[in-house]
Each structure stands twice: as C-alpha cells, then as structure tokens.
Design an enzyme around this catalytic site. Structure first.
Site, PDB file in Angstrom:
ATOM      1  N   GLY A  69      -2.840   8.191  -4.308  1.00  0.00           N
ATOM      2  CA  GLY A  69      -2.196   9.382  -4.855  1.00  0.00           C
ATOM      3  C   GLY A  69      -0.965   9.799  -4.057  1.00  0.00           C
ATOM      4  CG  ASP A  70       3.269  11.001  -3.030  1.00  0.00           C
ATOM      5  OD1 ASP A  70       3.196  10.860  -1.809  1.00  0.00           O
ATOM      6  OD2 ASP A  70       4.235  11.600  -3.565  1.00  0.00           O
TER       7      ASP A  70
ATOM      8  CB  THR B  23      -2.217  13.425   4.304  1.00  0.00           C
ATOM      9  OG1 THR B  23      -2.584  12.250   3.585  1.00  0.00           O
ATOM     10  CG2 THR B  23      -0.743  13.364   4.647  1.00  0.00           C
TER      11      THR B  23
ATOM     12  CB  SER C   3      -5.629   4.704   1.945  1.00  0.00           C
ATOM     13  OG  SER C   3      -5.486   5.794   1.062  1.00  0.00           O
TER      14      SER C   3
ATOM     15  CE  LYS D  90      -3.982   2.022   0.407  1.00  0.00           C
ATOM     16  NZ  LYS D  90      -3.651   2.698  -0.866  1.00  0.00           N
TER      17      LYS D  90
ATOM     18  CE  LYS E  93       4.237   7.519   5.657  1.00  0.00           C
ATOM     19  NZ  LYS E  93       4.040   8.517   4.596  1.00  0.00           N
TER      20      LYS E  93
ATOM     21  CD  GLN F  20       3.286   4.587   2.186  1.00  0.00           C
ATOM     22  OE1 GLN F  20       3.803   5.444   1.504  1.00  0.00           O
ATOM     23  NE2 GLN F  20       2.185   4.805   2.887  1.00  0.00           N
TER      24      GLN F  20
ATOM     25  CE  LYS G 143       4.619   7.422  -2.321  1.00  0.00           C
ATOM     26  NZ  LYS G 143       3.809   7.994  -1.225  1.00  0.00           N
TER      27      LYS G 143
HETATM   28  P1  NDP Z   1       0.614  17.725  -4.250  1.00  0.00           P
HETATM   29  O1  NDP Z   1       1.078  17.387  -5.608  1.00  0.00           O
HETATM   30  O2  NDP Z   1      -0.833  17.882  -4.004  1.00  0.00           O
HETATM   31  O3  NDP Z   1       1.334  19.046  -3.724  1.00  0.00           O
HETATM   32  C1  NDP Z   1       2.714  19.119  -3.639  1.00  0.00           C
HETATM   33  C2  NDP Z   1       3.092  20.496  -3.157  1.00  0.00           C
HETATM   34  O4  NDP Z   1       4.481  20.512  -2.881  1.00  0.00           O
HETATM   35  C3  NDP Z   1       2.845  21.583  -4.173  1.00  0.00           C
HETATM   36  O5  NDP Z   1       2.574  22.796  -3.524  1.00  0.00           O
HETATM   37  C4  NDP Z   1       4.179  21.645  -4.909  1.00  0.00           C
HETATM   38  O6  NDP Z   1       4.437  22.890  -5.538  1.00  0.00           O
HETATM   39  C5  NDP Z   1       5.142  21.436  -3.773  1.00  0.00           C
HETATM   40  N1  NDP Z   1       6.382  20.834  -4.306  1.00  0.00           N
HETATM   41  C6  NDP Z   1       6.529  19.679  -5.006  1.00  0.00           C
HETATM   42  N2  NDP Z   1       7.807  19.454  -5.342  1.00  0.00           N
HETATM   43  C7  NDP Z   1       8.486  20.505  -4.861  1.00  0.00           C
HETATM   44  C8  NDP Z   1       9.849  20.859  -4.884  1.00  0.00           C
HETATM   45  N3  NDP Z   1      10.761  20.091  -5.489  1.00  0.00           N
HETATM   46  N4  NDP Z   1      10.199  21.996  -4.238  1.00  0.00           N
HETATM   47  C9  NDP Z   1       9.276  22.767  -3.612  1.00  0.00           C
HETATM   48  N5  NDP Z   1       7.964  22.465  -3.565  1.00  0.00           N
HETATM   49  C10 NDP Z   1       7.579  21.372  -4.180  1.00  0.00           C
HETATM   50  O7  NDP Z   1       1.232  16.582  -3.289  1.00  0.00           O
HETATM   51  P2  NDP Z   1       0.768  16.158  -1.833  1.00  0.00           P
HETATM   52  O8  NDP Z   1       0.273  17.321  -1.077  1.00  0.00           O
HETATM   53  O9  NDP Z   1      -0.098  14.969  -1.982  1.00  0.00           O
HETATM   54  O10 NDP Z   1       2.139  15.622  -1.211  1.00  0.00           O
HETATM   55  C11 NDP Z   1       3.033  16.488  -0.489  1.00  0.00           C
HETATM   56  C12 NDP Z   1       3.961  15.660   0.363  1.00  0.00           C
HETATM   57  O11 NDP Z   1       3.191  14.855   1.284  1.00  0.00           O
HETATM   58  C13 NDP Z   1       4.839  14.653  -0.381  1.00  0.00           C
HETATM   59  O12 NDP Z   1       6.064  14.516   0.304  1.00  0.00           O
HETATM   60  C14 NDP Z   1       4.052  13.358  -0.263  1.00  0.00           C
HETATM   61  O13 NDP Z   1       4.870  12.226  -0.425  1.00  0.00           O
HETATM   62  C15 NDP Z   1       3.539  13.484   1.158  1.00  0.00           C
HETATM   63  N6  NDP Z   1       2.393  12.666   1.501  1.00  0.00           N
HETATM   64  C16 NDP Z   1       1.224  12.752   0.784  1.00  0.00           C
HETATM   65  C17 NDP Z   1       0.140  12.000   1.156  1.00  0.00           C
HETATM   66  C18 NDP Z   1      -1.192  12.157   0.495  1.00  0.00           C
HETATM   67  O14 NDP Z   1      -2.167  11.583   1.001  1.00  0.00           O
HETATM   68  N7  NDP Z   1      -1.325  12.925  -0.567  1.00  0.00           N
HETATM   69  C19 NDP Z   1       0.226  11.005   2.245  1.00  0.00           C
HETATM   70  C20 NDP Z   1       1.465  11.069   2.995  1.00  0.00           C
HETATM   71  C21 NDP Z   1       2.508  11.850   2.600  1.00  0.00           C
HETATM   72  P3  NDP Z   1       4.443  22.971  -7.146  1.00  0.00           P
HETATM   73  O15 NDP Z   1       3.001  22.984  -7.545  1.00  0.00           O
HETATM   74  O16 NDP Z   1       5.154  24.236  -7.451  1.00  0.00           O
HETATM   75  O17 NDP Z   1       5.188  21.747  -7.623  1.00  0.00           O
END
Ligand code: NDP
Length: 447
Positions: A167-168, A212, A379, A92, A116, A113, A128
C-alpha cells in the site's frame, strides 16, 4: 573530465530524457549530489555506466484501467508500475491511488525505494506503482471494481519472486484485500508472497499496519539519543492523518512526547494537550471522515484552514503526509521556533530548499529513505513469514523492526562520518543505500 562535470552532464541528459517529471528530477538531483563524494573516493562506481543504469528503470508499465461506477458509467483511469531495480531482490514498493499520480511521481517514488530497500539490509529491489484514481467519495463497491480492473492487468507482471506491491497513499487494508482476491482468482493460486499489507487471517503480518509510523519514531529516538535528547516531554508536530501519521502519533506519545498537531489536505488540528489516538483512529480508519471531525468532538482541540501546521513551535517535526509539503520558509519558521529534529515519515516531504535550511540552521534531519524504511522492512518480514508458512508474535516482529531501524541509523551515521560529513544523514543514507546496490549491479554484469 572532473566528477563534477561528469555528473552534471549526466543530469542534463536525464532532464532531457525525462521531461516534465519534476519530482523525479528532484529525487535524482539529491542522490547524485551525494554520489559525487563517493565517485571522488571510489571512481570505479562510475564504470560500466553504472550511474546511468541506476537512473533508468528496468521496466515501466502504463496501462488502461476501465471500471463501472455505481451509476453504470464507464470510467477510465491510468495504471502504472515502475520496476526500477531488482539487483538486490524482487521489486518491492507500494501502490498509490491519488489523482496527482503520474509517471514522474511513480518514478521518483520507485527511485527512492531502491536506496530505502537497500538500507533495510533485506533482499528487496525497488519499484512503485499506482493510479490517478481518487478513492475519496467512492463506495466500497466502486473501490472493489476499480481494484479488480487494476489487478486484471497488473497480475501478469507481479509475483513472489518478481515484484511484490504493497500500500501507499489511498491504498490500505481494504484495497489490498480486493487486489489480492483478484490476483488469487486470475492466477488460480494462493500466493501469499505476491502482496504485503494483507489481512492477518490470510498471510498478513502483525506490526505491518503500524510499521512505517513506529519505525519513523524509532529512527527519531536514535537520532535524538545521538545528541543526548529524548522524546520524553518533547512537543511533536505530525503532518497527515493517514496510516503513517496515526502510528507515528501513537508511538511518539507512548514514548512520552505530546503531539500538538496533525492534518489532512483540507486543514490542520491543534491539540496542545496531546492526541486522543483511539478517537483519531475511529474518525480516520472506521468512519473515514475528515480531521475537522476530531476538533468538533474533542475538547481543547481546534481546527484551522489558515496558516500552516509548521508555524507552531515544536521540538520535533515529523512530516508524514506527502511530497514537498514542507518548504524552505516552513523550515526557517521551524528553526526560528526552536525545532531541533525533523524526520520524514512521508516520501520526500521536504523540498530541496527546506533541506538546505536544516543544514544551515543545525536541524538534525532524518530523510525519508532512512526514517520511513520501517514499512517496507516489515513488508519484507511479512514475505519471510509467508515463505516459511509462519506467523510471528507482535512483540517479536516489533523487536525486529526496532533493531532494523537502529541498524539503519547506525549505518547511515557511520557512512556520513566515513565520507567526511558527520551528522549529515542525507549523504549517509544516499551513499550507504547506493553502495550495496552498486556492488550488486557491478557483480551481475551489464544488464
Ligand atoms: P494515507 O493515504 O493513509 O494518508 C495520507 C495522508 O496524507 C492523509 O492524511 C492525506 O490527507 C494526506 N495527504 C495526501 N495528499 C496530500 C496533499 N497533496 N496535501 C496534503 N496532504 C495530503 O497514506 P500513507 O499514510 O500510507 O502515506 C503517507 C506518506 O508516507 C506518503 O508520502 C507515502 O509515500 C509515505 N510512505 C508510506 C508508507 C506506508 O507503509 N504506508 C511507507 C513509506 C512511506 P487527505 O485525506 O486530505 O488526502
């Protein structure tokens, strides 16, 4: 041979066998460092090459993803799925679509993961996946064609009892919809439990979108309460502006905090009076624009491309964007400015140096594998609802999420104390997550 030498020899071998994967090395180094403490106390965890098996994925898939863009040109991306550990349940973990994705990134995320998912207390293994495809600037039709091609290979490797992606970064409700549609077509069955993060009318769970971010704030609340502090009146910085960040901002403000900044990869927005969450959702979720639009449209907000979001004085920092976005210098600035709590909504957003600074400067720190586990936990609740052909209310699901986050905090805090490192939630999370998986692996034999 001492445990220290054993672990360091094993780590050296891992570096050789997994060259050019610095994020994976970083994630393993942190866990192995904590595990030395367990191995001193419970040496049987080193039996049967358990640690070596834990660091080697059960299966790693890399595949070609060809698709046709709106100009009729054939584009080629690379797809990944790392099925890391299924001792506790089906693999997962999410799918990430971002140009930076490579095997090392997917392995670091899959490795994290495992622990977690173990901490959630729910029956899910660790995996992943993703692609170096960049969804930014693509039309809906291009995104759909890419998702269909990606799933055309992935579908044979996943399933309700085998591997359940979500998603991620770069993969939200729209992408999960296209992926699910193609799976349903190829598999010729409506198997709800094969993906999570689905739409609410076709097997999705209430609270999954929020989970999250909300979960990270529930964890922060517990961490603060243990120190007699609360979010009421606190100044909070949330980096990012994606799925995790938006709902962390929403929940923190519902709990009485003022969120004074958020960001994207181009810059950051200072919001000294707090964030208008509905406006932010409109810009990011509906219009899919950059955060600079927020500063253009909301009085009192300003947009910055110089300096760092972590330069602002705050009480609580919630890094919710991406890996290694908060380094040692940032952490020292946060400490100088009086920040007392950091909890990770993103995966591994703090560098190893930053974590060292948190320890030295007395910042209470919730690592991602504990603090952001609410997403994968919900999830797993979506999978439960799918298996029983049921759908639960928002209140019931949110209540389950809060109890899960509180349970994770208590387990992590108790484990840290039991192993002589009270208040060190990195050690607590790594050890508590590890022991459950390790016990299952030992019981199931050498596989
Ligand atoms: P999204 O794609 O929805 O959002 C990502 C955000 O992070 C955007 O604001 C993006 O900005 C910014 N970002 C991405 N890459 C970079 C970078 N290299 N430098 C600076 N900013 C960056 O992703 P999520 O919110 O889903 O995920 C965010 C984090 O949370 C990740 O680490 C993910 O692995 C983790 N996570 C997510 C979960 C989920 O349920 N979605 C669960 C657990 C962890 P921009 O638009 O400019 O790229």
């Amino acid at each position: 041979m001492s445990i220290e030498t054993q672990v360091s020899e094993y780590y050296d071998k891992l570096l050789q066998r997994n060259a050019g994967e610095p994020e994976f090395h970083q994630a393993v180094a942190e866990v192995l460092d904590s595990l030395k403490i367990v191995l001193e106390k419970d040496p049987h965890y080193a039996d049967y090459s358990l640690i070596q098996r834990l660091c080697e994925p059960e299966r790693q898939l890399i595949f070609r993803v060809p698709w046709v863009d709106d100009e009729g040109q054939v584009q080629v991306n690379r797809g990944f799925r790392v099925q890391f550990n299924s001792a506790l349940g089906p693999y997962k973990g999410g799918l990430r679509f971002h140009p930076s994705v490579n095997l090392g990134i997917v392995k670091f995320l899959g490795f994290e993961q495992i622990f977690k998912n173990s901490l959630t207390g729910l029956p899910i293994g660790g995996g992943k996946g993703g692609s170096d495809f960049d969804p930014k600037g693509k039309s809906d039709a291009e995104i759909m064609r890419f998702c269909q091609s990606f799933m055309t290979e992935l579908y044979r490797h996943i399933g309700e009892y085998r591997d359940v992606p979500a998603g991620d970064i770069g993969v939200g409700g729209r992408e999960i919809g296209f992926l699910f549609g193609q799976y349903r077509r190829l598999a010729n069955q409506h198997e709800s439990g094969v993906l999570t993060g689905k739409g609410l009318t076709w097997g999705g769970s209430l609270v999954r979108t929020e989970a999250t971010g909300y979960g990270a704030v529930y964890f922060t609340k517990e961490m603060m309460a243990a120190r007699g502090a609360s979010l009421e009146g606190a100044k909070v910085i949330v980096s990012g502006s994606g799925n995790v960040a938006i709902y962390a901002i929403e929940k923190a403000q519902q709990m009485g905090a003022t969120v004074i900044a958020f960001s994207d990869s181009s810059g950051w927005v200072h919001t000294p009076n707090g964030v208008d969450v509905e406006k932010l959702k409109d810009i990011k979720e509906v219009r899919r624009e950059r955060v600079s639009a927020y500063a253009d449209e909301v009085e009192g907000a300003s947009y910055h491309t110089d300096g760092s979001i972590w330069d602002l004085p705050c009480d609580v920092a919630l890094p919710c964007a991406t890996q290694n976005e908060l380094n040692g210098e940032h952490a020292a600035t946060l400490a100088d400015n009086g920040c007392k709590f950091v909890a990770e909504g993103a995966n591994m957003p703090s560098t190893a140096e930053a974590i060292e600074v948190y320890r030295e400067r007395g910042i209470h720190f919730g690592p991602g594998k504990a603090a952001n586990a609410g997403g994968v936990a919900t999830s797993a609740l979506e999978m439960q609802q799918n298996a029983s052909r049921d759908s639960w209310s928002f209140e019931y699901t949110d209540d389950r999420l809060q109890k899960i986050m509180s349970g994770i905090f208590k387990n992590v805090a108790k484990t840290a104390k039991e192993y002589g490192h009270e208040g060190d939630y990195v050690i607590g999370a790594n050890i508590a997550g590890f022991k459950k998986v390790a016990d299952a692996m030992l019981a199931q034999g050498v596989i």
